[in-house]
Design a protein around this motif. Structure first.
Motif, short mmCIF file in Angstrom:
data_model
loop_
_atom_site.label_atom_id
_atom_site.label_comp_id
_atom_site.label_asym_id
_atom_site.label_seq_id
_atom_site.Cartn_x
_atom_site.Cartn_y
_atom_site.Cartn_z
N LYS A 84 -27.01 32.04 48.12
CA LYS A 84 -26.29 31.44 46.99
C LYS A 84 -26.87 32.00 45.70
CE LYS A 84 -24.93 27.00 44.95
NZ LYS A 84 -25.05 25.52 45.05
N VAL A 85 -25.99 32.59 44.88
CA VAL A 85 -26.43 33.29 43.67
C VAL A 85 -25.84 32.62 42.43
CG1 VAL A 85 -26.60 35.53 42.51
CG2 VAL A 85 -26.40 35.43 45.01
N ASN A 86 -26.72 32.28 41.49
CA ASN A 86 -26.29 31.85 40.15
C ASN A 86 -26.33 33.07 39.25
OD1 ASN A 86 -26.27 29.09 41.02
ND2 ASN A 86 -28.49 29.01 40.69
N VAL A 87 -25.23 33.37 38.61
CA VAL A 87 -25.14 34.57 37.78
C VAL A 87 -25.14 34.18 36.30
CG1 VAL A 87 -23.84 36.68 37.31
CG2 VAL A 87 -23.79 35.68 39.62
N TYR A 88 -26.10 34.74 35.56
CA TYR A 88 -26.24 34.43 34.13
C TYR A 88 -26.23 35.72 33.32
CZ TYR A 88 -27.80 29.90 35.93
OH TYR A 88 -27.87 28.69 36.59
N ARG A 93 -22.67 41.02 25.66
CA ARG A 93 -21.32 41.30 26.14
C ARG A 93 -20.71 40.03 26.74
NH1 ARG A 93 -22.70 46.26 29.96
NH2 ARG A 93 -24.73 45.20 29.96
N SER A 94 -19.62 39.64 26.24
CA SER A 94 -18.98 38.40 26.71
C SER A 94 -18.24 38.65 28.03
CB SER A 94 -17.99 37.89 25.66
OG SER A 94 -16.97 38.84 25.42
N GLY A 95 -18.24 37.64 28.87
CA GLY A 95 -17.51 37.73 30.14
C GLY A 95 -18.24 38.51 31.22
#
Length: 208
Positions: A84-88, A93-95
């Motif tokens: 399980k990966v939380n991506v921050y 750069r937006s998005g």
């Protein structure tokens, strides 16, 4: 001497060496030279077919080699679906976090939270990415995610959960291609080859 054996006149007979003595000497010398050349050629042929001194030296030595150890199998790594990966996003750069999360989802990873990086890491990750997780993730989840994004920095904290944070940094451009990631994963799952080492040669002794 008198009588019919008396020598008269001023001419005396000369004692000449036999004419064939020189021929005998030359023939003997030629025979010795021929035999020497034949012997030298025979020794050269023996060296060619037997390896010369190297074979003799090898025959007089005994290899003292340790028993080879069995190849240790590579440690089993978790499947992408089990990570399980939380991506921050720690860049300007937006998005970026959402697009990265979508790509990881396509590759089979389970996605958790997606958004901007915490203040402690926001705009403070100069590398392509930072992997943050529990110590148990160091040899498992971090390794698998590292095949997707080479150059990531790895850091552990005191969390109790198995989820991993992927914080995208300033040098992030794109993930590895699926083929590159698969090749890297295949290399990690292969057994480690046994270390090569030379065996010490000890001379054998003859009892006599």
């Amino acid at each position: 001497m008198g009588g019919k054996y008396r020598i008269t006149g001023d001419t005396y007979p000369r004692m000449r060496r036999p004419r064939n003595r020189r021929r005998i000497v030359l023939a003997g010398v030629s025979a010795v030279v021929a035999l020497g050349l034949a012997g030298w050629g025979t020794l050269q042929l023996i060296d060619v077919f037997t390896g010369g001194d190297q074979s003799a030296s090898a025959a007089g030595h005994q290899r003292d080699c340790p028993t080879p150890k069995p190849v240790a199998p590579a440690k089993a790594l978790p499947k992408p679906a089990g990570i399980k990966v939380n991506v921050y996003n720690a860049t300007t750069r937006s998005g970026l976090a959402k697009s990265a999360a979508d790509e990881l989802k396509k590759r089979g990873f389970t996605i958790g939270e997606v958004g901007n990086a915490p203040e402690a890491y926001d705009k403070k990750v100069p590398e392509p990415g930072l992997l943050l997780g529990a110590p148990t993730a160091a040899d498992g989840s971090f390794t698998v995610l590292g095949t997707q994004l080479p150059g990531t920095v790895r850091k552990t904290d005191n969390r109790k959960t198995a989820e991993v944070d992927l914080i995208l940094g300033a040098k992030f451009k794109a993930f590895s291609t699926p083929a590159e990631a698969t090749a890297a994963m295949t290399a990690l799952t292969k057994p480690s080859p046994a270390p090569s080492g030379s065996c010490a040669a000890t001379p054998t002794t003859k009892s006599g």
